[in-house]
Design an enzyme around this catalytic site. Structure first.
Site, PDB file in Angstrom:
ATOM      1  N   ARG A 178       0.834  -1.204   0.000  1.00  0.00           N
ATOM      2  CA  ARG A 178       0.000   0.000   0.000  1.00  0.00           C
ATOM      3  C   ARG A 178       0.866   1.250   0.000  1.00  0.00           C
ATOM      4  O   ARG A 178       0.551   2.238  -0.684  1.00  0.00           O
ATOM      5  CB  ARG A 178      -0.953   0.004   1.199  1.00  0.00           C
ATOM      6  N   CYS A 231      -1.320   6.177   9.024  1.00  0.00           N
ATOM      7  CA  CYS A 231      -1.633   4.914   8.348  1.00  0.00           C
ATOM      8  C   CYS A 231      -2.751   5.211   7.359  1.00  0.00           C
ATOM      9  O   CYS A 231      -2.721   6.241   6.687  1.00  0.00           O
ATOM     10  CB  CYS A 231      -2.030   3.831   9.364  1.00  0.00           C
TER      11      CYS A 231
END
Length: 273
Positions: A178, A231
């Protein structure tokens, strides 16, 4: 900083004392709003109560990302409903080594609300079961409500403007895939905040799902005078903050909105690779 982890054996022993801790079950499945409660009702540590990521540990999604902080008043209502007071120890639990969402609960109660004794069950529900800890079904009667009004430390978190203009090292808790922008299963834009380093939250754990030693974490965690943890939406970033606490390092500040907030403005620099 006070000790932040508790072992399953220590928890079992403490639950048999005259002053047992309040145990909060924070299990969650992202994208499944009711999954956490269903998991708790299907089997949980005796006396534990469900603490819901979306309803208790976050405000409505939108401005500020997918899991913005609730208002002071809203979170005060949560801690009072659960009978939380500074004089009663709290243990937070999940089944992902603290990543979903025990570390978020630890950060909100300890770092933000200032509770003096909040610990994460090291190894989570798996460790509890591995040591013979029982699970019970159904619901638990709520404790007597408290009247505690936390003094919130809003310097423990930052917004996008601070991330954009500040010089703190930015540490991303998402997976390498990611971070690099190779996959993005949740948010509409892939990649990472320009200049950030990747420290996947899963790297804080050993093969048994327990935290690595303080010495090992200290040798692995990105090192800088000041760190901002982020995050996807401010949940697993708390796992990295917890790892810094275990390592005895100064705690990073949390970018609560994280990637889901950052990408709301096209002017925010995005990188990949």
């Amino acid at each position: 900083m006070n000790r932040v982890l508790i072992s399953a054996a220590e928890l079992a022993e403490s639950l048999e004392t005259g002053s047992p801790p309040l145990v909060l079950d924070c299990r969650v499945r992202l994208g499944e709003p009711e999954a956490g409660r269903r998991l708790w009702e299907a089997g949980h540590i005796p006396t534990s109560h469900h603490l819901d990521l979306d309803r208790d540990l976050a405000g409505p999604p939108g401005e500020g990302g997918r899991h913005p902080l609730p208002t002071h008043d809203a979170f005060t209502a949560v801690v009072q409903r659960l009978g939380i007071t500074p004089g009663k120890a709290v243990v937070v639990v999940d089944d992902m080594g603290g990543q979903l969402a025990a570390a978020r609960a630890w950060w909100m109660l300890s770092c933000w609300a200032g509770h003096p004794d909040v610990r994460v069950l090291d190894g989570g529900l798996r460790a509890w079961q591995d040591t013979g800890g029982p699970l019970v079904l159904g619901r638990e009667p709520l404790p007597k409500p408290s009247n505690w009004r936390p003094y919130f430390d809003d310097t423990a978190w930052v917004d996008a403007d601070t991330v954009l203009t500040g010089r703190d090292m930015k540490v991303d808790a998402r997976s390498l895939e990611r971070f690099r922008g190779e996959v993005e299963p949740i948010d509409p834009v892939a990649g990472h905040i320009s200049g950030a380093q990747c420290r996947p939250s899963a790297a804080n754990l050993d093969d048994d799902g327990r935290f690595k030693s303080a010495e090992q974490l200290d040798g692995e965690l990105p090192d800088a005078g000041a760190v901002i943890a982020y995050c996807g939406s401010g949940v697993t970033a708390c796992h990295n903050i917890l790892a810094y606490a275990i390592a005895g390092r100064p705690l990073p500040r949390l970018y609560v909105g994280s990637w889901s907030d950052w990408i709301r403005k096209e002017s925010h620099p995005v990188a990949s690779g």
